[in-house]
Structures are given as structure tokens and as C-alpha cells.
Design a protein around this motif. Structure first.
Motif, PDB file in Angstrom:
ATOM      1  N   ALA A   9       0.796  -1.270  -0.159  1.00  0.00           N
ATOM      2  CA  ALA A   9      -0.001   0.182  -0.086  1.00  0.00           C
ATOM      3  C   ALA A   9       0.727   1.278   0.137  1.00  0.00           C
ATOM      4  CB  ALA A   9      -0.886  -0.127   1.334  1.00  0.00           C
ATOM      5  N   ILE A  10       2.021   1.231   0.740  1.00  0.00           N
ATOM      6  CA  ILE A  10       2.830   2.403   0.741  1.00  0.00           C
ATOM      7  C   ILE A  10       3.387   2.361  -0.589  1.00  0.00           C
ATOM      8  CG2 ILE A  10       5.039   3.527   1.734  1.00  0.00           C
ATOM      9  CD1 ILE A  10       4.323   1.906   4.412  1.00  0.00           C
ATOM     10  N   ALA A  11       3.948   1.535  -1.087  1.00  0.00           N
ATOM     11  CA  ALA A  11       4.671   1.688  -2.608  1.00  0.00           C
ATOM     12  C   ALA A  11       3.471   2.096  -3.677  1.00  0.00           C
ATOM     13  CB  ALA A  11       4.941   0.147  -2.840  1.00  0.00           C
ATOM     14  N   GLU A  12       2.386   1.740  -3.547  1.00  0.00           N
ATOM     15  CA  GLU A  12       1.177   2.344  -4.336  1.00  0.00           C
ATOM     16  C   GLU A  12       1.046   3.661  -4.332  1.00  0.00           C
ATOM     17  OE1 GLU A  12      -1.856  -0.482  -3.780  1.00  0.00           O
ATOM     18  OE2 GLU A  12      -0.880  -1.949  -5.318  1.00  0.00           O
ATOM     19  N   LEU A  13       0.956   4.098  -3.082  1.00  0.00           N
ATOM     20  CA  LEU A  13       0.795   5.391  -2.403  1.00  0.00           C
ATOM     21  C   LEU A  13       1.908   6.234  -3.068  1.00  0.00           C
ATOM     22  CD1 LEU A  13      -1.489   7.126  -1.025  1.00  0.00           C
ATOM     23  CD2 LEU A  13      -0.304   6.847   0.909  1.00  0.00           C
ATOM     24  N   VAL A  14       3.045   5.992  -2.878  1.00  0.00           N
ATOM     25  CA  VAL A  14       4.209   6.810  -3.345  1.00  0.00           C
ATOM     26  C   VAL A  14       4.264   6.919  -4.725  1.00  0.00           C
ATOM     27  CG1 VAL A  14       6.595   6.903  -3.179  1.00  0.00           C
ATOM     28  CG2 VAL A  14       5.638   6.390  -1.210  1.00  0.00           C
ATOM     29  N   ALA A  15       4.150   5.853  -5.412  1.00  0.00           N
ATOM     30  CA  ALA A  15       3.730   5.814  -6.671  1.00  0.00           C
ATOM     31  C   ALA A  15       2.782   6.603  -7.411  1.00  0.00           C
ATOM     32  CB  ALA A  15       3.872   4.544  -7.396  1.00  0.00           C
ATOM     33  N   SER A  16       1.726   6.959  -6.938  1.00  0.00           N
ATOM     34  CA  SER A  16       0.543   7.719  -7.261  1.00  0.00           C
ATOM     35  C   SER A  16       0.631   8.959  -7.074  1.00  0.00           C
ATOM     36  CB  SER A  16      -0.817   7.206  -6.560  1.00  0.00           C
ATOM     37  OG  SER A  16      -0.611   7.133  -5.386  1.00  0.00           O
ATOM     38  N   ARG A  17       1.259   9.389  -5.820  1.00  0.00           N
ATOM     39  CA  ARG A  17       1.404  10.854  -5.429  1.00  0.00           C
ATOM     40  C   ARG A  17       2.565  11.605  -5.754  1.00  0.00           C
ATOM     41  NH1 ARG A  17      -1.343  11.694   0.630  1.00  0.00           N
ATOM     42  NH2 ARG A  17      -3.142  10.442   0.404  1.00  0.00           N
ATOM     43  N   GLY A  18       3.676  10.680  -5.912  1.00  0.00           N
ATOM     44  CA  GLY A  18       5.046  11.122  -6.151  1.00  0.00           C
ATOM     45  C   GLY A  18       5.961  11.424  -4.886  1.00  0.00           C
ATOM     46  N   ARG A  19       5.155  11.723  -3.738  1.00  0.00           N
ATOM     47  CA  ARG A  19       6.005  11.957  -2.401  1.00  0.00           C
ATOM     48  C   ARG A  19       4.812  11.689  -1.411  1.00  0.00           C
ATOM     49  NH1 ARG A  19      10.580  15.449  -0.775  1.00  0.00           N
ATOM     50  NH2 ARG A  19      10.439  15.737   1.316  1.00  0.00           N
ATOM     51  N   VAL A  20       5.214  11.273  -0.247  1.00  0.00           N
ATOM     52  CA  VAL A  20       4.480  11.299   0.843  1.00  0.00           C
ATOM     53  C   VAL A  20       5.492  11.461   2.314  1.00  0.00           C
ATOM     54  CG1 VAL A  20       2.729   9.576   0.119  1.00  0.00           C
ATOM     55  CG2 VAL A  20       5.004   8.662   1.038  1.00  0.00           C
ATOM     56  N   ALA A  21       5.061  11.915   3.181  1.00  0.00           N
ATOM     57  CA  ALA A  21       5.682  12.333   4.579  1.00  0.00           C
ATOM     58  C   ALA A  21       5.476  10.885   5.490  1.00  0.00           C
ATOM     59  CB  ALA A  21       5.130  13.452   5.047  1.00  0.00           C
ATOM     60  N   VAL A  22       6.585  10.849   6.318  1.00  0.00           N
ATOM     61  CA  VAL A  22       6.633   9.708   7.081  1.00  0.00           C
ATOM     62  C   VAL A  22       5.360   9.932   8.359  1.00  0.00           C
ATOM     63  CG1 VAL A  22       7.783   8.854   9.253  1.00  0.00           C
ATOM     64  CG2 VAL A  22       9.056   9.396   7.159  1.00  0.00           C
ATOM     65  N   THR A  23       5.247  11.083   8.637  1.00  0.00           N
ATOM     66  CA  THR A  23       4.075  11.281   9.628  1.00  0.00           C
ATOM     67  C   THR A  23       2.739  11.132   8.957  1.00  0.00           C
ATOM     68  OG1 THR A  23       4.055  13.708   8.977  1.00  0.00           O
ATOM     69  CG2 THR A  23       5.236  13.035  11.068  1.00  0.00           C
ATOM     70  N   GLU A  24       2.517  11.312   7.830  1.00  0.00           N
ATOM     71  CA  GLU A  24       1.167  11.094   6.999  1.00  0.00           C
ATOM     72  C   GLU A  24       1.056   9.424   7.158  1.00  0.00           C
ATOM     73  OE1 GLU A  24      -0.850  11.543   2.647  1.00  0.00           O
ATOM     74  OE2 GLU A  24       1.103  12.473   2.970  1.00  0.00           O
ATOM     75  N   LEU A  25       2.176   8.641   6.502  1.00  0.00           N
ATOM     76  CA  LEU A  25       1.882   7.404   6.614  1.00  0.00           C
ATOM     77  C   LEU A  25       1.825   6.659   7.846  1.00  0.00           C
ATOM     78  CD1 LEU A  25       4.850   6.852   4.252  1.00  0.00           C
ATOM     79  CD2 LEU A  25       2.429   6.450   3.469  1.00  0.00           C
ATOM     80  N   ALA A  26       2.364   7.278   9.051  1.00  0.00           N
ATOM     81  CA  ALA A  26       2.098   6.725  10.363  1.00  0.00           C
ATOM     82  C   ALA A  26       0.601   6.945  10.704  1.00  0.00           C
ATOM     83  CB  ALA A  26       2.963   7.601  11.177  1.00  0.00           C
ATOM     84  N   SER A  27       0.002   8.286  10.533  1.00  0.00           N
ATOM     85  CA  SER A  27      -1.280   8.216  10.794  1.00  0.00           C
ATOM     86  C   SER A  27      -2.157   7.456   9.831  1.00  0.00           C
ATOM     87  CB  SER A  27      -1.708   9.860  10.553  1.00  0.00           C
ATOM     88  OG  SER A  27      -3.192  10.073  10.884  1.00  0.00           O
ATOM     89  N   HIS A  28      -1.930   7.485   8.604  1.00  0.00           N
ATOM     90  CA  HIS A  28      -2.821   6.687   7.784  1.00  0.00           C
ATOM     91  C   HIS A  28      -2.768   5.111   7.897  1.00  0.00           C
ATOM     92  CE1 HIS A  28      -4.853   5.988   3.896  1.00  0.00           C
ATOM     93  NE2 HIS A  28      -3.841   4.890   3.614  1.00  0.00           N
TER      94      HIS A  28
END
Length: 255
Positions: A9-28
Motif C-alpha cells: 500500500a505504501i509503494a502504491e501510494l508513493v507511486a501515485s502521489r510522487g511524495r509522501v511524508a513519514v508522519t502522514e503514513l504513520a497516521s494513515h
């Protein structure tokens, strides 16, 4: 959710958005930031993303390769000439001590140093040293270190250690990327360490960067925007980008 499912899920999220933050992923995903950092490290080993300060970016967003110096010199040559001329306005009045970073735009600046004042110039760039050595108005100091073939510049512990003992009026620094989120960045860790030392050793820091590097984020950050005083770029910079830099405290000079 199992770790394997989270990784996908993380890999797909990064691929679709281009960039994600650690804090955002931890909350998600309702996990700790330490868990997210371990996840990102594992995904980076699989070359599914690239870790950056505070998060991760898609592999498409990060360029790991550096063009060789002669090739880079031909790219945006007209814009680099204008930037170098505009950067002359950032020189201290009456002469002074300058740190000049390696780069094709900084080399153009070095070639245009005024003859009416005396300059003490410290550089780790072999090509820039060759430009300055014959000039009577320049007292030249070439920094020690291992010379990289890609940039023809000295890097390494000896270079950084030598810079740490210096204090200059102005540092003229190049960059491979500049953004509000990531600051100034470059692909090579040793180049980054040298650039960081140059920034720390100067009273004022002037960045010379053509507009194609604006918004680019390379692997290693060497300075935050608040470490820099002036950005000299070409007039193709997007107005929104220029305003964002100015809001962050940078003076933006358009050439």
C-alpha cells in the motif's frame, strides 16, 4: 494489516502521489513513525521508492545520475551567462574573500570577477582554479581533497576539514535541485558535505541556479532555505515558485 500488505500500500501510494511524508503514513496506517521508517528502508532496498528527508519519493522523482561537466556546461548556456552576470551584484564592495563552489554557472562568475578590486578566492574546483590562477586581481587558494571525475572538484574529509577553519564574506554555491520542501540538494553525499561546509563558512550565501532546477529534489540535502540569502536564477522561473522562495526568506534575483 500485515506488514507485507502495508508495504504494498505504501509503494502504491508513493507511486501515485510522487511524495509522501513519514508522519502522514504513520497516521494513515496507524503505526509509529519508527515502523514507517523501517518500511521505507525495506522498500528502498527493493528500489520501489527513494527515501528523502521526512518521507519518500517515487523513483521517477529522483535523479541519481550526474551529467559530466562538459555536458552540463552546454545545457542552458545562455541562461547561465545571464545568471553569472547578475550575480556580480552580490559581490562585496571594495573586494573581499569569496568561496566559489564547483559548477558551470559559478565558473562563469569566476571568469567575470571585476579587475578594479582585489579578491581572495577559495575554491575546490580545478576548472575554476585554472580560470582564476592567471588573474592579477585574485589571490587564489585551492582546497585539498580527492578530485571527482564528474565534477572535477575536490571532495572528502580533507576538503570539509579545510573549509571548517575558514570564514568568507560571500559563498557562491551551485545546486542540482532547489525546492521549498527539500531545500538545496545534490546526488552525491561527498559533494553535499562539501557544499554544506561552504554554506556554513560564509557570512552570506548566494545560490546560482537556472530555473530548470527549481522544484527538483536530489538525494542529499546540503542546505535548508533559511541557510541561504539570495537565489540568482533566470527569468523563466515560475512566479509562484519565486513567491514561495521569497516567503521563505530568500531574495530572488531574476537574470
Amino acid at each position: 494489516m500485515y506488514a507485507e500488505e502495508r508495504h504494498q500500500a505504501i509503494a502504491e501510494l508513493v507511486a501515485s502521489r510522487g511524495r509522501v511524508a513519514v508522519t502522514e503514513l504513520a497516521s494513515h496506517f496507524d503505526v509509529t513513525t519508527e515502523t514507517v521508517r523501517r518500511d521505507l528502508s525495506q522498500l528502498e532496498k527493493l528500489q520501489l521508492l527513494r527515501r528523502v528527508h521526512g518521507g519518500a519519493v517515487s523513483m521517477r522523482s529522483v535523479t541519481m545520475l550526474e551529467a559530466r561537466l562538459p555536458d552540463r556546461d552546454q545545457v542552458n548556456a545562455e541562461e547561465k551567462d545571464r545568471i553569472a552576470l547578475a550575480a556580480l551584484s552580490q559581490l562585496p564592495e571594495g573586494g573581499g574573500t569569496l568561496l566559489i563552489d564547483a559548477g558551470t554557472t559559478t565558473a562563469r562568475l569566476a571568469a567575470r570577477l571585476p579587475t578594479g578590486e582585489q579578491w581572495t578566492v577559495i575554491t575546490h574546483s580545478v576548472p575554476i582554479a585554472a580560470i582564476l590562477a592567471p588573474l592579477p586581481q585574485v589571490e587564489l587558494h585551492l582546497l585539498p581533497g580527492r578530485v571527482r571525475a564528474a565534477t572535477q572538484a575536490a571532495v572528502g574529509h580533507a576538503t570539509v576539514e579545510a573549509i571548517a577553519h575558514l570564514r568568507a564574506d560571500v559563498a557562491f554555491v551551485g545546486t542540482n535541485g532547489i525546492s521549498v520542501r527539500h531545500g538545496l540538494s545534490t546526488p552525491d553525499p561527498e559533494e553535499a558535505a562539501t557544499k554544506s561546509a561552504l554554506v556554513a563558512a560564509a557570512e552570506r550565501v548566494v545560490v546560482l541556479s537556472d530555473s530548470t532546477k527549481v522544484g527538483q529534489e536530489r538525494t542529499v540535502r546540503f542546505a535548508a532555505l533559511d541557510d541561504v540569502d539570495v537565489l540568482v536564477t533566470d527569468d523563466a522561473i515560475d512566479t509562484a515558485d519565486a513567491k514561495a522562495f521569497e516567503a521563505a526568506g530568500l531574495e530572488v534575483v531574476r537574470a
